[in-house]
Scaffold this active site. Sequence first.
Site, PDB file in Angstrom:
ATOM      1  N   ARG A 182       0.804  -1.225   0.000  1.00 50.43           N
ATOM      2  CA  ARG A 182       0.000   0.000   0.000  1.00 50.43           C
ATOM      3  C   ARG A 182       0.841   1.280   0.000  1.00 50.43           C
ATOM      4  O   ARG A 182       0.376   2.348   0.396  1.00 50.43           O
ATOM      5  CB  ARG A 182      -0.979   0.035   1.176  1.00 50.43           C
ATOM      6  CG  ARG A 182      -1.934  -1.133   1.169  1.00 50.43           C
ATOM      7  CD  ARG A 182      -3.180  -0.802   1.939  1.00 50.43           C
ATOM      8  NE  ARG A 182      -4.125  -1.896   1.855  1.00 50.43           N
ATOM      9  CZ  ARG A 182      -4.257  -2.830   2.777  1.00 50.43           C
ATOM     10  NH1 ARG A 182      -3.498  -2.813   3.846  1.00 50.43           N
ATOM     11  NH2 ARG A 182      -5.143  -3.771   2.627  1.00 50.43           N
ATOM     12  N   LYS A 222       2.721  11.466 -11.623  1.00 52.13           N
ATOM     13  CA  LYS A 222       1.994  10.555 -12.520  1.00 52.13           C
ATOM     14  C   LYS A 222       2.814   9.288 -12.695  1.00 52.13           C
ATOM     15  O   LYS A 222       3.987   9.354 -13.070  1.00 52.13           O
ATOM     16  CB  LYS A 222       1.762  11.203 -13.887  1.00 52.13           C
ATOM     17  CG  LYS A 222       0.607  12.196 -13.901  1.00 52.13           C
ATOM     18  CD  LYS A 222       0.296  12.657 -15.317  1.00 52.13           C
ATOM     19  CE  LYS A 222      -0.862  13.634 -15.328  1.00 52.13           C
ATOM     20  NZ  LYS A 222      -1.096  14.233 -16.654  1.00 52.13           N
ATOM     21  N   GLU A 235      10.000  20.312 -24.399  1.00 52.43           N
ATOM     22  CA  GLU A 235       9.134  20.432 -23.216  1.00 52.43           C
ATOM     23  C   GLU A 235       9.529  21.666 -22.395  1.00 52.43           C
ATOM     24  O   GLU A 235       8.693  22.264 -21.722  1.00 52.43           O
ATOM     25  CB  GLU A 235       9.220  19.171 -22.340  1.00 52.43           C
ATOM     26  CG  GLU A 235       8.572  17.926 -22.935  1.00 52.43           C
ATOM     27  CD  GLU A 235       7.038  17.903 -22.840  1.00 52.43           C
ATOM     28  OE1 GLU A 235       6.438  18.812 -22.244  1.00 52.43           O
ATOM     29  OE2 GLU A 235       6.447  16.946 -23.391  1.00 52.43           O
ATOM     30  N   LYS A 247       6.375  23.928 -13.974  1.00 50.74           N
ATOM     31  CA  LYS A 247       5.536  22.718 -13.936  1.00 50.74           C
ATOM     32  C   LYS A 247       4.981  22.512 -12.523  1.00 50.74           C
ATOM     33  O   LYS A 247       3.799  22.203 -12.347  1.00 50.74           O
ATOM     34  CB  LYS A 247       6.320  21.477 -14.391  1.00 50.74           C
ATOM     35  CG  LYS A 247       5.475  20.227 -14.202  1.00 50.74           C
ATOM     36  CD  LYS A 247       5.893  18.985 -14.908  1.00 50.74           C
ATOM     37  CE  LYS A 247       4.847  17.894 -14.604  1.00 50.74           C
ATOM     38  NZ  LYS A 247       5.093  16.621 -15.183  1.00 50.74           N
ATOM     39  N   GLU A 284      -5.137  16.691 -11.833  1.00 52.56           N
ATOM     40  CA  GLU A 284      -5.692  17.137 -13.118  1.00 52.56           C
ATOM     41  C   GLU A 284      -7.219  17.058 -13.143  1.00 52.56           C
ATOM     42  O   GLU A 284      -7.815  16.630 -14.130  1.00 52.56           O
ATOM     43  CB  GLU A 284      -5.072  16.307 -14.262  1.00 52.56           C
ATOM     44  CG  GLU A 284      -5.041  17.074 -15.581  1.00 52.56           C
ATOM     45  CD  GLU A 284      -4.257  16.355 -16.660  1.00 52.56           C
ATOM     46  OE1 GLU A 284      -3.097  15.956 -16.411  1.00 52.56           O
ATOM     47  OE2 GLU A 284      -4.812  16.216 -17.758  1.00 52.56           O
ATOM     48  N   ARG A 315      -3.604  21.837 -14.407  1.00 47.93           N
ATOM     49  CA  ARG A 315      -2.615  20.860 -14.884  1.00 47.93           C
ATOM     50  C   ARG A 315      -2.811  20.502 -16.357  1.00 47.93           C
ATOM     51  O   ARG A 315      -1.850  20.209 -17.061  1.00 47.93           O
ATOM     52  CB  ARG A 315      -2.653  19.593 -14.009  1.00 47.93           C
ATOM     53  CG  ARG A 315      -1.501  18.656 -14.322  1.00 47.93           C
ATOM     54  CD  ARG A 315      -1.272  17.592 -13.268  1.00 47.93           C
ATOM     55  NE  ARG A 315      -0.088  16.838 -13.614  1.00 47.93           N
ATOM     56  CZ  ARG A 315       0.557  16.009 -12.814  1.00 47.93           C
ATOM     57  NH1 ARG A 315       0.122  15.829 -11.580  1.00 47.93           N
ATOM     58  NH2 ARG A 315       1.628  15.373 -13.219  1.00 47.93           N
ATOM     59  N   ASN A 348      -0.516  20.210 -21.208  1.00 48.55           N
ATOM     60  CA  ASN A 348      -0.664  19.454 -22.456  1.00 48.55           C
ATOM     61  C   ASN A 348      -0.619  20.354 -23.693  1.00 48.55           C
ATOM     62  O   ASN A 348      -1.070  19.954 -24.765  1.00 48.55           O
ATOM     63  CB  ASN A 348      -1.978  18.659 -22.452  1.00 48.55           C
ATOM     64  CG  ASN A 348      -1.957  17.585 -21.392  1.00 48.55           C
ATOM     65  OD1 ASN A 348      -0.909  17.017 -21.103  1.00 48.55           O
ATOM     66  ND2 ASN A 348      -3.093  17.317 -20.772  1.00 48.55           N
ATOM     67  N   HIS A 360       0.085  18.950 -27.135  1.00 48.61           N
ATOM     68  CA  HIS A 360       0.158  17.488 -27.030  1.00 48.61           C
ATOM     69  C   HIS A 360      -0.946  16.743 -27.780  1.00 48.61           C
ATOM     70  O   HIS A 360      -0.764  15.589 -28.135  1.00 48.61           O
ATOM     71  CB  HIS A 360       0.167  17.055 -25.553  1.00 48.61           C
ATOM     72  CG  HIS A 360       1.527  17.182 -24.918  1.00 48.61           C
ATOM     73  ND1 HIS A 360       2.202  18.386 -24.840  1.00 48.61           N
ATOM     74  CD2 HIS A 360       2.358  16.258 -24.366  1.00 48.61           C
ATOM     75  CE1 HIS A 360       3.365  18.188 -24.244  1.00 48.61           C
ATOM     76  NE2 HIS A 360       3.494  16.910 -23.946  1.00 48.61           N
ATOM     77  N   HIS A 388       0.430  13.844 -29.947  1.00 54.32           N
ATOM     78  CA  HIS A 388       0.127  12.417 -29.769  1.00 54.32           C
ATOM     79  C   HIS A 388      -0.407  11.815 -31.061  1.00 54.32           C
ATOM     80  O   HIS A 388      -0.064  10.696 -31.424  1.00 54.32           O
ATOM     81  CB  HIS A 388      -0.888  12.209 -28.641  1.00 54.32           C
ATOM     82  CG  HIS A 388      -0.280  12.449 -27.277  1.00 54.32           C
ATOM     83  ND1 HIS A 388      -1.008  12.894 -26.210  1.00 54.32           N
ATOM     84  CD2 HIS A 388       0.990  12.301 -26.819  1.00 54.32           C
ATOM     85  CE1 HIS A 388      -0.209  13.018 -25.150  1.00 54.32           C
ATOM     86  NE2 HIS A 388       1.005  12.662 -25.499  1.00 54.32           N
ATOM     87  N   HIS A 409       9.329  12.201 -28.835  1.00 56.10           N
ATOM     88  CA  HIS A 409       8.190  12.901 -28.233  1.00 56.10           C
ATOM     89  C   HIS A 409       8.390  14.418 -28.359  1.00 56.10           C
ATOM     90  O   HIS A 409       7.469  15.148 -28.720  1.00 56.10           O
ATOM     91  CB  HIS A 409       8.065  12.480 -26.769  1.00 56.10           C
ATOM     92  CG  HIS A 409       6.935  13.162 -26.062  1.00 56.10           C
ATOM     93  ND1 HIS A 409       5.619  12.994 -26.439  1.00 56.10           N
ATOM     94  CD2 HIS A 409       6.926  14.036 -25.016  1.00 56.10           C
ATOM     95  CE1 HIS A 409       4.843  13.735 -25.645  1.00 56.10           C
ATOM     96  NE2 HIS A 409       5.617  14.367 -24.779  1.00 56.10           N
TER      97      HIS A 409
HETATM   98  N1  GLY Z   1       3.155  15.411 -18.396  1.00 55.90           N
HETATM   99  C1  GLY Z   1       2.156  16.301 -17.998  1.00 55.90           C
HETATM  100  C2  GLY Z   1       1.811  16.152 -16.563  1.00 55.90           C
HETATM  101  O1  GLY Z   1       2.631  15.709 -15.761  1.00 55.90           O
HETATM  102  O2  GLY Z   1       0.720  16.495 -16.197  1.00 55.90           O
END
Ligand code: GLY
Length: 370
Positions: free
Chosen positions: A115, A137, A179, A228, A238, A243, A247, A250, A254, A267
């Site tokens: 956990r 993430k 980026e 960021k 998000e 957040r 993107n 993006h 993508h 990328h």
């Molecule tokens: N890569 C975009 C984010 O971390 O939200």
Amino acid sequence: MISTFTFGGVKTAVHIQENLPSLKNIQSIWAGAPPSPTLFVCDSNTRHIADAARGRDESALCILESGEGAKNWQSVEKILEAAQKCGAGRDALFVAVGGGVMTDITGFAASIYMRGARLAFISTTLLGMVDAALGGKTAIDMFERKNFAGTFYPAQAVYMPVSVLGTLPAAQIKSGLAEIVKTAILDEESDDDIAFEKFYALKNFTTDKSDVLKKKLAKLIAEAVRVKARFVEADPQETGEARVLLNLGHTFAHALESSAGLGKISHGEAVAWGIARACELGLARGKTPKARGEKIRALLGALGYEIAAPHPAMKSLEVFMRSLDDDKKKKAGAFRFVVPAERGAVLIQLNGEKMEEMNLIKNIAAGAGA
Ligand code: GLY
């Protein structure tokens, strides 16, 4: 330099430093003596870095395959098994060594181990430092979908040893740089002319490995991390409106990556091209001032990115539009594009039901004008 951010209640200390951290530095995550093993996770490309940080075999090691193909359930099992074998308890520390693939998988494994184990990253790519390693993430790919399963689980410490940048191929630097340009565009608090000038000073990054260049890059990394982190602190999972702005470019990027075939272009190259398209869409929808769009496109062009449409790697416009459509299905039935605004960026949503909207997107992707 150490900066501390709080993402959804978890504190992340970001260490931007010249060299690798020592095992002692990493284990200082615990106040006293380590109560449980430290497990390093790396791939064959980053094993030497993990070994250098581990010192004399004092900690456990799990070596995964390298590349996006490793972002699967088998890798997670391998990490969990290695942790169990070395006697790791809930207090154990998992340390991922590598770029976004390693940090995504290890973060996911740490988030479910008993956990939740402790987590630290040694980020070894520019793209990883300015994006993947920061903000919590985690993910693996499943059912042919990228990042299908994942969690939000920020690392408690992220090390960014800039000395590794000197050994990266130019293509990897170029991928990460896109980026960083993105975050400079998003930074509402900075002036474009001042922010963009710093990138022009980096124009020779593909051939110049001097210390001066590394120092300039380290400053840009610190700024990108700060920007960021601001968006993630405001909206850690998000669910709000902050957040999602990360993107920028993006949605187009993508679709280009999918239509080119995964791994055919980096990328960052796709993101640079996507930002150029976002400028055109933003102009057509009255969100991106013409002069700002031109300034952004000029910078991306000067850094050597392909910004014209259609992109030479795009297999066909039909495949591109199909990829965009798949993305739309995942996002509650609307095309979601982040485009540059007067300052920063804004989200625009098109439901794509009007022929006029579809034609606009198609024309932009095909280079037929907005
Ligand atoms: N890569 C975009 C984010 O971390 O939200």
